[in-house]
Design an enzyme around this catalytic site. Sequence first.
Site, mmCIF file in Angstrom:
data_model
loop_
_atom_site.group_PDB
_atom_site.id
_atom_site.type_symbol
_atom_site.label_atom_id
_atom_site.label_comp_id
_atom_site.label_asym_id
_atom_site.label_seq_id
_atom_site.Cartn_x
_atom_site.Cartn_y
_atom_site.Cartn_z
ATOM 1 N N CYS A 137 92.842 -36.296 43.172
ATOM 2 C CA CYS A 137 93.174 -36.478 44.586
ATOM 3 C C CYS A 137 92.171 -35.721 45.443
ATOM 4 C CB CYS A 137 94.565 -35.932 44.858
ATOM 5 S SG CYS A 137 95.818 -36.602 43.764
ATOM 6 N N ARG A 191 88.098 -40.214 45.950
ATOM 7 C CA ARG A 191 88.721 -39.395 44.889
ATOM 8 C C ARG A 191 90.087 -39.932 44.502
ATOM 9 N NH1 ARG A 191 86.506 -34.305 44.388
ATOM 10 N NH2 ARG A 191 88.491 -33.565 43.579
ATOM 11 N N TRP A 233 95.636 -40.058 43.971
ATOM 12 C CA TRP A 233 95.522 -40.904 42.780
ATOM 13 C C TRP A 233 96.687 -40.481 41.918
ATOM 14 C CZ3 TRP A 233 93.976 -39.785 37.494
ATOM 15 C CH2 TRP A 233 93.712 -40.934 36.743
ATOM 16 N N ASN A 258 95.850 -31.128 44.336
ATOM 17 C CA ASN A 258 95.056 -31.949 43.415
ATOM 18 C C ASN A 258 95.183 -31.292 42.052
ATOM 19 O OD1 ASN A 258 93.182 -33.603 42.132
ATOM 20 N ND2 ASN A 258 91.504 -32.201 42.613
ATOM 21 N N GLY A 259 95.562 -32.089 41.035
ATOM 22 C CA GLY A 259 95.674 -31.551 39.679
ATOM 23 C C GLY A 259 96.999 -31.959 39.060
ATOM 24 N N GLU A 274 77.077 -49.617 29.085
ATOM 25 C CA GLU A 274 77.156 -49.383 30.531
ATOM 26 C C GLU A 274 77.277 -50.692 31.280
ATOM 27 O OE1 GLU A 274 77.856 -47.019 32.169
ATOM 28 O OE2 GLU A 274 77.293 -47.498 34.209
ATOM 29 N N LYS A 321 80.433 -51.288 33.846
ATOM 30 C CA LYS A 321 80.199 -51.603 35.264
ATOM 31 C C LYS A 321 80.942 -52.863 35.649
ATOM 32 C CE LYS A 321 79.029 -48.743 37.064
ATOM 33 N NZ LYS A 321 79.121 -47.746 36.061
ATOM 34 N N GLU A 335 84.900 -52.333 35.519
ATOM 35 C CA GLU A 335 85.579 -51.437 36.473
ATOM 36 C C GLU A 335 85.556 -51.965 37.895
ATOM 37 O OE1 GLU A 335 84.038 -47.475 36.730
ATOM 38 O OE2 GLU A 335 81.982 -48.113 36.439
ATOM 39 N N HIS A 380 80.892 -59.338 11.929
ATOM 40 C CA HIS A 380 81.859 -58.727 10.997
ATOM 41 C C HIS A 380 83.273 -58.769 11.563
ATOM 42 C CE1 HIS A 380 78.649 -57.398 8.359
ATOM 43 N NE2 HIS A 380 77.988 -56.998 9.431
ATOM 44 N N LYS A 394 86.956 -41.407 41.530
ATOM 45 C CA LYS A 394 85.551 -41.074 41.329
ATOM 46 C C LYS A 394 85.370 -39.992 40.275
ATOM 47 C CE LYS A 394 81.166 -41.143 41.960
ATOM 48 N NZ LYS A 394 80.406 -42.258 41.359
HETATM 49 C C1 AGP Z 1 81.526 -44.628 35.999
HETATM 50 O O1 AGP Z 1 81.223 -45.826 36.735
HETATM 51 C C2 AGP Z 1 82.993 -44.357 35.983
HETATM 52 N N1 AGP Z 1 83.431 -44.206 37.340
HETATM 53 C C3 AGP Z 1 83.411 -43.240 35.045
HETATM 54 O O2 AGP Z 1 83.243 -43.730 33.746
HETATM 55 C C4 AGP Z 1 82.635 -41.911 35.126
HETATM 56 O O3 AGP Z 1 81.335 -42.101 34.618
HETATM 57 C C5 AGP Z 1 83.355 -40.895 34.243
HETATM 58 O O4 AGP Z 1 84.642 -40.699 34.777
HETATM 59 C C6 AGP Z 1 82.623 -39.547 34.144
HETATM 60 O O5 AGP Z 1 82.529 -38.990 35.421
HETATM 61 P P1 AGP Z 1 81.506 -37.751 35.614
HETATM 62 O O6 AGP Z 1 80.129 -38.277 35.340
HETATM 63 O O7 AGP Z 1 81.699 -37.333 37.047
HETATM 64 O O8 AGP Z 1 81.893 -36.685 34.641
#
Ligand code: AGP
Length: 608
Positions: free
Chosen positions: A2, A27, A75, A101-102, A480, A484, A487, A503, A603
């Site tokens: 959050c 966030r 979040w 937050n947490g 990756e 991308k 997500e 396989h 994020k």
């Molecule tokens: C990446 O597009 C994602 N949002 C997510 O996988 C991110 O890379 C992951 O949460 C790690 O975050 P960080 O690099 O801030 O540790």
Amino acid sequence: MCGIVGYTGFRQAAPILLEGLERLEYRGYDSAGIAINQGEEIKIIKSMGRLSALREKCGGGCCAPGFVGIGHTRWATHGRPSDVNSHPHVSENGRIAIVHNGIIENFAALKEMLMKRGRVFQSETDTEVAAQLIDYFYKGNILEAVARAVRELEGSYALGVVCSDDPDTLVAVKSHAPLIVAYGEGENYFASDVMALVSHTKTVSYLDDDELAVVTKDGIKFYTPFLDTVSKEKFTVDWDVSAADKGGYEHYMFKEIMEQPEAVFRTIEPYVRSGRVDLSDMLEKDYINKMERIVIIACGSSGHVGVIAKYNIEKLARIPVEVVLASEFRYCDPIINSNTLVICISQSGETADTLEAQNEAKRLGAKTLAIVNVEGSSIAKSAEKVFYTKAGPEIAVATTKAYSTQLAATVLVALYVADCRGAISPSEYESILSELKAVPEKMRKILDDKSNIQYLAYQHFNNEDLFFIGRNIDYALSLEGSLKLKEISYIHSEAYAAGELKHGTISLVVNETLVIAVATYERLVEKTLSNALEVKARGAHVMGVTKESLKDKLSSAMDEIITIPDTHDVLLPSLAVLPLQLFAYYIALYRGCDIDKPRNLAKSVTVE
Ligand code: AGP
């Protein structure tokens, strides 16, 4: 994860809080709220849904007059997104309001204790328990009550607290979650990160775990958990407010894709002097020659950088490299000692899994180097040495420029370690370094010529299931490309080692299944071509991603093909990732997805 923000000063608090929450919305964004301390009472306005719903509910802030307040964008962890579960939360008597937050891991036991003492709860959240607990210990001094209450909390928290008996004061405290305080003229702040405040001030102090701050318009005082005063250094952040807006682009993600050439240049330039890579302030040559292995720890896209780095470092420096998911590392009884270099990679520097894994690696005696994008972040502060990427603030939840700068950083590490260990020839070293310096320009060429990628995205945006396949660094990059796409467009996709598909999983390939074959690595291109033909034979539609010099070899076998400029093998992913980012972006655009704030995501995930 959050976002929290607080303000006390001579200006109306609500508009400042709303602006801060807007900059923190990346966030978490399933609900939001503000609390304004009006003296006799604390006015709470909160709502489920995006910040725009809150802004509308409080009339842009004018429905909540006052000079002191706290705000929160959520979040959800405990309790589904709803009005009642939104923050701020208050004590039963309305005297204490908090934002958090947490995760408070022992909230159930504390809630039971408080209910036995007659406290009545409104929400399902752990945060409300903290508000009630602070009030339970409140004897007239809000700082003492917060300090007493947090001694009972287990887990991670960054808390902002207001008390109706103390109308000018904010109390802030953190443990294993990010929190900064910031200084204005006749006004002061706290926030989850500096982005929330960058349009008001760039002078900040970073709270360490368990420290408390009392913030008034006249100043900020710091305390230990037992209320001894401590002094904190002030820092000036070098981000400017332009970094925090879209700069005319439709989405932050597109802006950040386009910023990659400059971000990569800023990241590599400080470490290349007179044709040599110098990382000596991070890694001593003696240690490099003594260390026995490297373990790379990260999550998500940062973990995908680690997989590419493994191939590159092992190829150039001939030292074993293992990549471990941070969330697994702490629980796999890792074999680590003082001759292990642990490299943690993180954009935010606040990912709880990675932070805790790094702390475990330190406990086991490892030397730690963190590759981080946010200065003063928890992972950066906890690491022995830090390599700061220079991507600048990355707002879009889906990482792009941070990923690319991390990749460039790992190439510098690979080159430096290989050179220190005498494992690389001068000609190979010079060739790679020369090509690395050419990466920004080659990136610009790809970004200038993106219409073909946009066209292909338009052909395929209705797909609901697809595969990315590749071998070696192409497989690592496929990880990756797949993430991308998943997500931001919500299309299910899988990255698969091209040689492994047969396989079992090839049973999922049917007529018109889209398979993206990443085939830039020349040494294995014939193998990947065979795998592409295997899926084509089963009806798949195959799109190739390759380098210019391999286009003719592949084009007859592919239904479509995307090319990147030729470069050294270790730098192929740095270029090939751009078409994959753009492909995902355009597909999400055509599908009408919320590109910068995808559903269910945040994020930085500051909870385990
Ligand atoms: C990446 O597009 C994602 N949002 C997510 O996988 C991110 O890379 C992951 O949460 C790690 O975050 P960080 O690099 O801030 O540790």
